[in-house]
Design a protein around this motif. Structure first.
Motif, PDB file in Angstrom:
ATOM      1  N   LYS A 206       0.797  -1.238   0.000  1.00 42.07           N
ATOM      2  CA  LYS A 206       0.000   0.000   0.000  1.00 42.07           C
ATOM      3  C   LYS A 206       0.824   1.280   0.000  1.00 42.07           C
ATOM      4  O   LYS A 206       0.554   2.182  -0.784  1.00 42.07           O
ATOM      5  N   PRO A 207       1.861   1.418   0.826  1.00 37.15           N
ATOM      6  CA  PRO A 207       2.626   2.674   0.789  1.00 37.15           C
ATOM      7  C   PRO A 207       3.666   2.716  -0.342  1.00 37.15           C
ATOM      8  O   PRO A 207       4.325   3.741  -0.523  1.00 37.15           O
ATOM      9  N   ASN A 208       3.834   1.601  -1.065  1.00 36.94           N
ATOM     10  CA  ASN A 208       4.957   1.508  -2.011  1.00 36.94           C
ATOM     11  C   ASN A 208       4.533   1.171  -3.438  1.00 36.94           C
ATOM     12  O   ASN A 208       5.334   0.644  -4.217  1.00 36.94           O
ATOM     13  N   VAL A 209       3.289   1.507  -3.788  1.00 36.44           N
ATOM     14  CA  VAL A 209       2.796   1.223  -5.142  1.00 36.44           C
ATOM     15  C   VAL A 209       3.702   1.859  -6.198  1.00 36.44           C
ATOM     16  O   VAL A 209       4.022   1.245  -7.219  1.00 36.44           O
ATOM     17  N   ALA A 210       4.147   3.084  -5.947  1.00 34.41           N
ATOM     18  CA  ALA A 210       5.009   3.785  -6.922  1.00 34.41           C
ATOM     19  C   ALA A 210       6.314   3.022  -7.151  1.00 34.41           C
ATOM     20  O   ALA A 210       6.831   2.974  -8.274  1.00 34.41           O
ATOM     21  N   HIS A 211       6.855   2.410  -6.095  1.00 35.96           N
ATOM     22  CA  HIS A 211       8.086   1.632  -6.233  1.00 35.96           C
ATOM     23  C   HIS A 211       7.832   0.352  -7.035  1.00 35.96           C
ATOM     24  O   HIS A 211       8.675  -0.059  -7.844  1.00 35.96           O
ATOM     25  N   PHE A 212       6.687  -0.297  -6.809  1.00 36.61           N
ATOM     26  CA  PHE A 212       6.333  -1.483  -7.595  1.00 36.61           C
ATOM     27  C   PHE A 212       6.148  -1.100  -9.068  1.00 36.61           C
ATOM     28  O   PHE A 212       6.561  -1.837  -9.968  1.00 36.61           O
ATOM     29  N   GLN A 213       5.522   0.052  -9.311  1.00 32.27           N
ATOM     30  CA  GLN A 213       5.336   0.521 -10.693  1.00 32.27           C
ATOM     31  C   GLN A 213       6.688   0.686 -11.380  1.00 32.27           C
ATOM     32  O   GLN A 213       6.867   0.292 -12.542  1.00 32.27           O
ATOM     33  N   LYS A 214       7.627   1.287 -10.672  1.00 28.95           N
ATOM     34  CA  LYS A 214       8.948   1.525 -11.255  1.00 28.95           C
ATOM     35  C   LYS A 214       9.643   0.202 -11.578  1.00 28.95           C
ATOM     36  O   LYS A 214      10.317   0.066 -12.608  1.00 28.95           O
ATOM     37  N   LEU A 215       9.452  -0.792 -10.720  1.00 29.01           N
ATOM     38  CA  LEU A 215      10.101  -2.083 -10.889  1.00 29.01           C
ATOM     39  C   LEU A 215       9.514  -2.869 -12.061  1.00 29.01           C
ATOM     40  O   LEU A 215      10.245  -3.527 -12.815  1.00 29.01           O
ATOM     41  N   TYR A 216       8.187  -2.777 -12.241  1.00 31.73           N
ATOM     42  CA  TYR A 216       7.506  -3.648 -13.209  1.00 31.73           C
ATOM     43  C   TYR A 216       6.990  -2.939 -14.462  1.00 31.73           C
ATOM     44  O   TYR A 216       6.475  -3.601 -15.364  1.00 31.73           O
ATOM     45  N   SER A 217       7.115  -1.629 -14.543  1.00 38.92           N
ATOM     46  CA  SER A 217       6.479  -0.898 -15.646  1.00 38.92           C
ATOM     47  C   SER A 217       6.968  -1.360 -17.022  1.00 38.92           C
ATOM     48  O   SER A 217       6.163  -1.553 -17.932  1.00 38.92           O
ATOM     49  N   THR A 218       8.273  -1.572 -17.194  1.00 42.30           N
ATOM     50  CA  THR A 218       8.800  -1.977 -18.506  1.00 42.30           C
ATOM     51  C   THR A 218       8.244  -3.333 -18.923  1.00 42.30           C
ATOM     52  O   THR A 218       7.835  -3.526 -20.074  1.00 42.30           O
ATOM     53  N   ILE A 219       8.197  -4.282 -17.998  1.00 41.38           N
ATOM     54  CA  ILE A 219       7.680  -5.621 -18.299  1.00 41.38           C
ATOM     55  C   ILE A 219       6.194  -5.556 -18.623  1.00 41.38           C
ATOM     56  O   ILE A 219       5.727  -6.185 -19.582  1.00 41.38           O
ATOM     57  N   LEU A 220       5.449  -4.779 -17.878  1.00 41.26           N
ATOM     58  CA  LEU A 220       4.006  -4.676 -18.124  1.00 41.26           C
ATOM     59  C   LEU A 220       3.715  -3.960 -19.439  1.00 41.26           C
ATOM     60  O   LEU A 220       2.766  -4.304 -20.149  1.00 41.26           O
ATOM     61  N   GLN A 221       4.525  -2.974 -19.761  1.00 36.87           N
ATOM     62  CA  GLN A 221       4.340  -2.267 -21.031  1.00 36.87           C
ATOM     63  C   GLN A 221       4.584  -3.188 -22.228  1.00 36.87           C
ATOM     64  O   GLN A 221       3.977  -3.022 -23.282  1.00 36.87           O
ATOM     65  N   ASP A 222       5.464  -4.167 -22.057  1.00 31.22           N
ATOM     66  CA  ASP A 222       5.777  -5.119 -23.137  1.00 31.22           C
ATOM     67  C   ASP A 222       4.851  -6.324 -23.150  1.00 31.22           C
ATOM     68  O   ASP A 222       5.006  -7.211 -23.983  1.00 31.22           O
ATOM     69  N   CYS A 223       3.905  -6.361 -22.202  1.00 31.15           N
ATOM     70  CA  CYS A 223       3.027  -7.529 -22.076  1.00 31.15           C
ATOM     71  C   CYS A 223       1.755  -7.320 -22.899  1.00 31.15           C
ATOM     72  O   CYS A 223       1.006  -6.369 -22.655  1.00 31.15           O
ATOM     73  N   PRO A 224       1.486  -8.198 -23.879  1.00 32.03           N
ATOM     74  CA  PRO A 224       0.323  -7.991 -24.755  1.00 32.03           C
ATOM     75  C   PRO A 224      -1.021  -8.110 -24.054  1.00 32.03           C
ATOM     76  O   PRO A 224      -2.029  -7.629 -24.557  1.00 32.03           O
ATOM     77  N   GLN A 225      -1.039  -8.742 -22.875  1.00 36.34           N
ATOM     78  CA  GLN A 225      -2.302  -8.938 -22.163  1.00 36.34           C
ATOM     79  C   GLN A 225      -2.671  -7.756 -21.264  1.00 36.34           C
ATOM     80  O   GLN A 225      -3.707  -7.764 -20.620  1.00 36.34           O
ATOM     81  N   VAL A 226      -1.803  -6.753 -21.237  1.00 38.07           N
ATOM     82  CA  VAL A 226      -1.998  -5.619 -20.333  1.00 38.07           C
ATOM     83  C   VAL A 226      -1.938  -4.320 -21.116  1.00 38.07           C
ATOM     84  O   VAL A 226      -1.046  -4.121 -21.944  1.00 38.07           O
ATOM     85  N   HIS A 230       0.532   4.436 -18.315  1.00 38.48           N
ATOM     86  CA  HIS A 230       1.536   4.959 -17.399  1.00 38.48           C
ATOM     87  C   HIS A 230       1.205   6.379 -16.941  1.00 38.48           C
ATOM     88  O   HIS A 230       1.419   6.732 -15.776  1.00 38.48           O
ATOM     89  N   HIS A 231       0.683   7.206 -17.848  1.00 33.54           N
ATOM     90  CA  HIS A 231       0.384   8.595 -17.494  1.00 33.54           C
ATOM     91  C   HIS A 231      -0.732   8.684 -16.456  1.00 33.54           C
ATOM     92  O   HIS A 231      -0.834   9.666 -15.717  1.00 33.54           O
ATOM     93  N   LEU A 232      -1.568   7.643 -16.389  1.00 30.16           N
ATOM     94  CA  LEU A 232      -2.627   7.611 -15.370  1.00 30.16           C
ATOM     95  C   LEU A 232      -2.215   6.781 -14.159  1.00 30.16           C
ATOM     96  O   LEU A 232      -2.919   6.759 -13.148  1.00 30.16           O
ATOM     97  N   GLY A 233      -1.060   6.118 -14.270  1.00 25.58           N
ATOM     98  CA  GLY A 233      -0.570   5.304 -13.168  1.00 25.58           C
ATOM     99  C   GLY A 233      -1.411   4.076 -12.894  1.00 25.58           C
ATOM    100  O   GLY A 233      -1.526   3.633 -11.759  1.00 25.58           O
ATOM    101  N   ARG A 234      -1.997   3.505 -13.932  1.00 29.37           N
ATOM    102  CA  ARG A 234      -2.792   2.293 -13.703  1.00 29.37           C
ATOM    103  C   ARG A 234      -2.713   1.371 -14.918  1.00 29.37           C
ATOM    104  O   ARG A 234      -2.287   1.769 -15.989  1.00 29.37           O
ATOM    105  N   LEU A 235      -3.105   0.142 -14.699  1.00 27.61           N
ATOM    106  CA  LEU A 235      -3.122  -0.800 -15.814  1.00 27.61           C
ATOM    107  C   LEU A 235      -4.518  -1.373 -15.971  1.00 27.61           C
ATOM    108  O   LEU A 235      -5.316  -1.392 -15.044  1.00 27.61           O
ATOM    109  N   GLU A 236      -4.807  -1.811 -17.182  1.00 27.35           N
ATOM    110  CA  GLU A 236      -6.041  -2.533 -17.469  1.00 27.35           C
ATOM    111  C   GLU A 236      -5.628  -3.877 -18.053  1.00 27.35           C
ATOM    112  O   GLU A 236      -4.964  -3.932 -19.078  1.00 27.35           O
ATOM    113  N   ALA A 237      -6.006  -4.957 -17.362  1.00 24.91           N
ATOM    114  CA  ALA A 237      -5.568  -6.279 -17.773  1.00 24.91           C
ATOM    115  C   ALA A 237      -6.751  -7.136 -18.177  1.00 24.91           C
ATOM    116  O   ALA A 237      -7.826  -7.055 -17.582  1.00 24.91           O
ATOM    117  N   SER A 238      -6.532  -7.928 -19.175  1.00 26.84           N
ATOM    118  CA  SER A 238      -7.503  -8.946 -19.567  1.00 26.84           C
ATOM    119  C   SER A 238      -6.694 -10.200 -19.910  1.00 26.84           C
ATOM    120  O   SER A 238      -6.144 -10.324 -21.001  1.00 26.84           O
TER     121      SER A 238
END
Length: 339
Positions: A206-226, A230-238
């Motif tokens: 809960k207090p470290n969402v921004a740190h998790f985003q920084k750690l995983y953002s590149t992998i999630l951006q390259d993931c076709p299912q997600v 980034h500009h809204l700080g959220r993901l939409e997954a299916s």
């Protein structure tokens, strides 16, 4: 892809690092002394024990130098010399901890693991002990140009996302994903029954969402299912929960986890190959639960051996002191929940 180095000042951590032999392939700080957890005051973070992991190419040589510099950090095992210390290090999760060490007006704990052992854990999840630490935000303090280690660090993060996708429903929030990720290395850990605050995973995320985003953002951006906004700080997954989709994800899991899943599903006496068994699991409505059970099996065995080993590496007095501190944190967390 480089493992993100978190941006806030690491001066106090590097001052600690200066007390140790500098032959390190990777060094990082982690835990509640580095990242604030929910329910803890800022002052609490300044008094918490600081946790470090030092990754070394030659464990015997590193312990020999450290015994010359910091002999008092070791238990009675110091009398047996660096070769015996290094051989004990290889048991369990392959890491040797010195705990409750005074350093720069703080109390620290540091673990020493060989580069090869860490790479194996990152790629294959052999123990998920240090690999599990690196699935959550850490503060990188030193890192050399080891391309194989770098590839292993990235592979661990990708495997983590794959395992989380298998255990999550088709749609989920970004916080759900990070909660699942943060909980992986605690699955099956007996210390979560006795010795850890039951709200630990939630308190980490809960207090470290921004740190998790920084750690995983590149992998999630390259993931076709997600769709990662980034500009809204959220993901939409299916996530593709079809048998074909789940089979592809199961085949991408680390080797040790595939073996654990195989052992859970394959009846004794039947000699089927891994691919055939994973295809069966992919068709199972409880696929995510089977993956969770496989992870729990890895963590359970390594955490038990590592905790037993700590009686030797820390010594009886420090082991009791450390265990009492953990129990205090657990009961304090329980009291907060009920109040």
């Amino acid at each position: 892809m480089a493992l993100p180095v978190l941006s806030s000042s690491a001066v106090k951590f590097r001052r600690v690092l200066a007390h140790f032999p500098q032959e390190l392939s990777l060094a990082f700080a982690y835990g509640s002394g580095v990242f604030r957890q929910a329910g803890a005051s800022a002052e609490h973070g300044e008094t918490n024990m600081l946790d470090f992991v030092f990754v070394v190419d030659d464990a015997v040589s590193w312990h020999m130098m450290n015994l010359l510099k910091n002999r008092s950090h070791y238990s009675f095992l110091k009398f047996f010399g660096p070769k015996k210390i290094s051989s004990i290090q290889r048991y369990g999760a392959g890491i040797y901890y010195n705990t409750l060490v005074p350093c720069n007006d703080r109390i620290i704990k540091y673990g020493v693991i060989s580069t090869d052992a860490l790479i194996e854990d990152l790629f294959h999840w052999k123990t998920l002990y240090v690999a599990g630490r690196l699935q959550k935000p850490v503060k990188i303090l030193a890192q050399n140009e080891n391309s194989r280690l770098q590839a292993a660090l990235v592979s661990n993060l990708k495997s983590t996302v794959t395992a989380a996708f298998l255990m999550l429903p088709e749609s989920f929030s970004e916080e759900d994903l990070y909660m699942q990720i943060a909980g992986l290395s605690y699955s099956g850990d007996f210390r979560m029954i006795v010795g850890e605050d039951k709200s630990k995973v939630q308190n980490i995320v809960k207090p470290n969402v921004a740190h998790f985003q920084k750690l995983y953002s590149t992998i999630l951006q390259d993931c076709p299912q997600v769709v990662y906004k980034h500009h809204l700080g959220r993901l939409e997954a299916s996530i593709d929960k079809s048998p074909e989709g789940q089979f592809a994800q199961l085949m991408a899991l680390p080797k040790t986890l595939q073996q654990k899943i195989t052992a859970l599903v394959n009846p004794p006496g039947k000699n089927r190959d891994v691919e055939e068994i994973l295809l069966q699991v992919a068709h199972d409505p409880d696929c995510g639960f089977v993956v969770h059970q496989g992870i729990s099996g890895i963590v359970r065995s390594s955490s038990i051996v590592q905790s037993a080993k700590s009686i030797l590496t820390a010594g009886a007095k420090k082991s009791v002191t450390y265990s009492l501190k953990k129990l205090y944190k657990m009961t304090k967390g329980g009291l907060k929940k009920t109040s």
